[in-house]
Design a protein around this motif. Structure first.
Motif, PDB file in Angstrom:
ATOM      1  N   HIS A  43     -72.332  80.752 -68.631  1.00  0.00           N
ATOM      2  CA  HIS A  43     -73.428  79.866 -69.049  1.00  0.00           C
ATOM      3  C   HIS A  43     -74.579  80.683 -69.638  1.00  0.00           C
ATOM      4  N   GLU A  44     -74.950  81.755 -68.976  1.00  0.00           N
ATOM      5  CA  GLU A  44     -76.049  82.590 -69.450  1.00  0.00           C
ATOM      6  C   GLU A  44     -75.709  83.280 -70.761  1.00  0.00           C
ATOM      7  N   LEU A  45     -74.425  83.546 -70.974  1.00  0.00           N
ATOM      8  CA  LEU A  45     -73.984  84.194 -72.206  1.00  0.00           C
ATOM      9  C   LEU A  45     -73.725  83.204 -73.336  1.00  0.00           C
ATOM     10  N   GLY A  46     -73.852  81.914 -73.042  1.00  0.00           N
ATOM     11  CA  GLY A  46     -73.607  80.903 -74.066  1.00  0.00           C
ATOM     12  C   GLY A  46     -72.143  80.671 -74.353  1.00  0.00           C
ATOM     13  N   GLN A  47     -71.272  81.074 -73.430  1.00  0.00           N
ATOM     14  CA  GLN A  47     -69.831  80.907 -73.594  1.00  0.00           C
ATOM     15  C   GLN A  47     -69.405  79.617 -72.871  1.00  0.00           C
ATOM     16  N   GLU A  48     -69.690  78.482 -73.499  1.00  0.00           N
ATOM     17  CA  GLU A  48     -69.485  77.200 -72.826  1.00  0.00           C
ATOM     18  C   GLU A  48     -68.017  76.887 -72.567  1.00  0.00           C
ATOM     19  N   THR A  49     -67.129  77.277 -73.494  1.00  0.00           N
ATOM     20  CA  THR A  49     -65.703  77.006 -73.289  1.00  0.00           C
ATOM     21  C   THR A  49     -65.187  77.769 -72.072  1.00  0.00           C
TER      22      THR A  49
ATOM     23  N   ALA B  70     -63.367  85.797 -51.142  1.00  0.00           N
ATOM     24  CA  ALA B  70     -64.299  86.170 -52.204  1.00  0.00           C
ATOM     25  C   ALA B  70     -64.012  85.455 -53.525  1.00  0.00           C
ATOM     26  N   VAL B  71     -62.853  84.833 -53.646  1.00  0.00           N
ATOM     27  CA  VAL B  71     -62.479  84.227 -54.927  1.00  0.00           C
ATOM     28  C   VAL B  71     -63.394  83.071 -55.294  1.00  0.00           C
ATOM     29  N   GLU B  72     -63.721  82.203 -54.336  1.00  0.00           N
ATOM     30  CA  GLU B  72     -64.564  81.039 -54.646  1.00  0.00           C
ATOM     31  C   GLU B  72     -65.938  81.443 -55.169  1.00  0.00           C
ATOM     32  N   PRO B  73     -66.688  82.312 -54.486  1.00  0.00           N
ATOM     33  CA  PRO B  73     -67.976  82.731 -55.052  1.00  0.00           C
ATOM     34  C   PRO B  73     -67.814  83.526 -56.342  1.00  0.00           C
ATOM     35  N   ALA B  74     -66.676  84.204 -56.508  1.00  0.00           N
ATOM     36  CA  ALA B  74     -66.453  84.937 -57.754  1.00  0.00           C
ATOM     37  C   ALA B  74     -66.335  83.976 -58.932  1.00  0.00           C
ATOM     38  N   LEU B  75     -65.660  82.851 -58.719  1.00  0.00           N
ATOM     39  CA  LEU B  75     -65.557  81.839 -59.780  1.00  0.00           C
ATOM     40  C   LEU B  75     -66.938  81.264 -60.107  1.00  0.00           C
ATOM     41  N   GLU B  76     -67.760  81.097 -59.103  1.00  0.00           N
ATOM     42  CA  GLU B  76     -69.123  80.616 -59.337  1.00  0.00           C
ATOM     43  C   GLU B  76     -69.907  81.606 -60.198  1.00  0.00           C
ATOM     44  N   ILE B  77     -69.745  82.888 -59.905  1.00  0.00           N
ATOM     45  CA  ILE B  77     -70.438  83.920 -60.688  1.00  0.00           C
ATOM     46  C   ILE B  77     -69.940  83.924 -62.125  1.00  0.00           C
ATOM     47  N   MET B  78     -68.630  83.750 -62.289  1.00  0.00           N
ATOM     48  CA  MET B  78     -68.078  83.681 -63.649  1.00  0.00           C
ATOM     49  C   MET B  78     -68.693  82.527 -64.424  1.00  0.00           C
TER      50      MET B  78
ATOM     51  N   LYS C  89     -78.058  89.783 -60.068  1.00  0.00           N
ATOM     52  CA  LYS C  89     -79.461  90.014 -59.709  1.00  0.00           C
ATOM     53  C   LYS C  89     -80.235  90.698 -60.833  1.00  0.00           C
ATOM     54  N   ILE C  90     -79.569  91.633 -61.517  1.00  0.00           N
ATOM     55  CA  ILE C  90     -80.251  92.348 -62.600  1.00  0.00           C
ATOM     56  C   ILE C  90     -79.958  91.711 -63.966  1.00  0.00           C
ATOM     57  N   GLU C  91     -79.274  90.549 -63.917  1.00  0.00           N
ATOM     58  CA  GLU C  91     -78.969  89.775 -65.122  1.00  0.00           C
ATOM     59  C   GLU C  91     -78.094  90.547 -66.110  1.00  0.00           C
ATOM     60  N   ALA C  92     -77.168  91.319 -65.568  1.00  0.00           N
ATOM     61  CA  ALA C  92     -76.169  91.996 -66.390  1.00  0.00           C
ATOM     62  C   ALA C  92     -74.950  91.075 -66.444  1.00  0.00           C
ATOM     63  N   TRP C  93     -75.029  90.057 -67.294  1.00  0.00           N
ATOM     64  CA  TRP C  93     -74.083  88.946 -67.233  1.00  0.00           C
ATOM     65  C   TRP C  93     -72.659  89.333 -67.620  1.00  0.00           C
ATOM     66  N   VAL C  94     -72.503  90.216 -68.604  1.00  0.00           N
ATOM     67  CA  VAL C  94     -71.151  90.639 -68.993  1.00  0.00           C
ATOM     68  C   VAL C  94     -70.497  91.395 -67.845  1.00  0.00           C
TER      69      VAL C  94
END
Length: 254
Positions: free
Chosen positions: A228-234, A215-223, A192-197
């Protein structure tokens, strides 16, 4: 002298000796007189059966201080643990649990005491759990829930045949789910606060620590979103691969 009954159980009271309690001028106040330990204990158990746990603790504390080496000493301590638990006085209940374990590490009912410790820590944790949506609480670990998990874990590992072990195992599952949900709320707040790391790290912790929880499934979505937001495509693609293979019906896409 009659052998004392086991500790008062959580739902059904054991058969108790009944006797009248002293009163003062018709009020509910109980007068601790110079009475025998047998009479005091009988009144304490009657109060517990009637649900008068405040009154029971008053009598039991008097017994504990007046007759610390008497016949009723361990039974009084066990009943104090239960009475304080029923009063939602978690601090006093835990203090009595720790004292009992320290003084009676090999007592025949020590499994019950560890079970009660877990229940008391769960009760203490519930106060924090009700405030999970408060932003200023999201960075605080639910220490009582973690303590409760350890209490039940010790119970089931040390006393696998205990009458309380099966319930302890079920509570461990519930606590694991609760801790995972707490971490998920924290990760969602970081999104929510865009603290992506921070979001990616907390979500990864869920996947690694709380495998098998909802909680694992939504956690993977957040990862995946965070990478993506951090530019870590791999890292994102690796996470998406795990998400799709583990949850083939998942429709998340970034």
């Amino acid at each position: 002298m009659r052998k004392l009954a086991g500790p008062l159980l959580l739902v059904l009271a054991s058969s108790l000796m009944m006797a009248g309690c002293s009163s003062k001028q018709g009020s509910d106040a109980y007068v601790i007189e110079d009475r025998s330990p047998e009479a005091l204990y009988t009144d304490a158990r009657q109060a517990m059966e009637a649900g008068s746990f405040s009154k029971a603790t008053k009598i039991l504390e008097a017994l504990d201080s007046r007759y610390p080496f008497g016949t009723y000493k361990t039974q009084v301590q066990l009943d104090l643990i239960y009475a304080y638990y029923k009063l939602d006085d978690t601090a006093s209940a835990l203090a009595n649990v720790d004292r009992f374990i320290r003084l009676n590490p090999t007592h025949k009912d020590i499994d019950y005491v560890y079970y009660m410790r877990g229940l008391i820590n769960m009760l203490a944790d519930s106060y924090l759990f009700h405030e999970l949506l408060s932003i200023d609480r999201t960075d605080r670990d639910p220490e009582n829930a973690k303590a409760a998990f350890k209490d039940f874990e010790k119970l089931v590992k040390t006393f696998p045949d205990s009458r309380y072990a099966a319930d302890g195992r079920q509570r461990m599952i519930a606590i694991k789910n609760r801790l995972a949900e707490y971490s998920l709320r924290v990760a969602e707040y970081y999104v929510k606060i865009e603290a992506w790391v921070a979001a990616a790290n907390r979500a990864q912790q869920i996947v690694e620590t709380y495998a098998g929880t909802p909680a694992v499934e939504p956690a993977l979505e957040i990862m995946a979103k965070s990478y993506h937001e951090l530019g870590q495509e791999t890292l994102k693609q690796n996470t998406m691969a795990v998400l799709k293979s583990t949850y083939p019906d998942n429709t998340f896409s970034e």
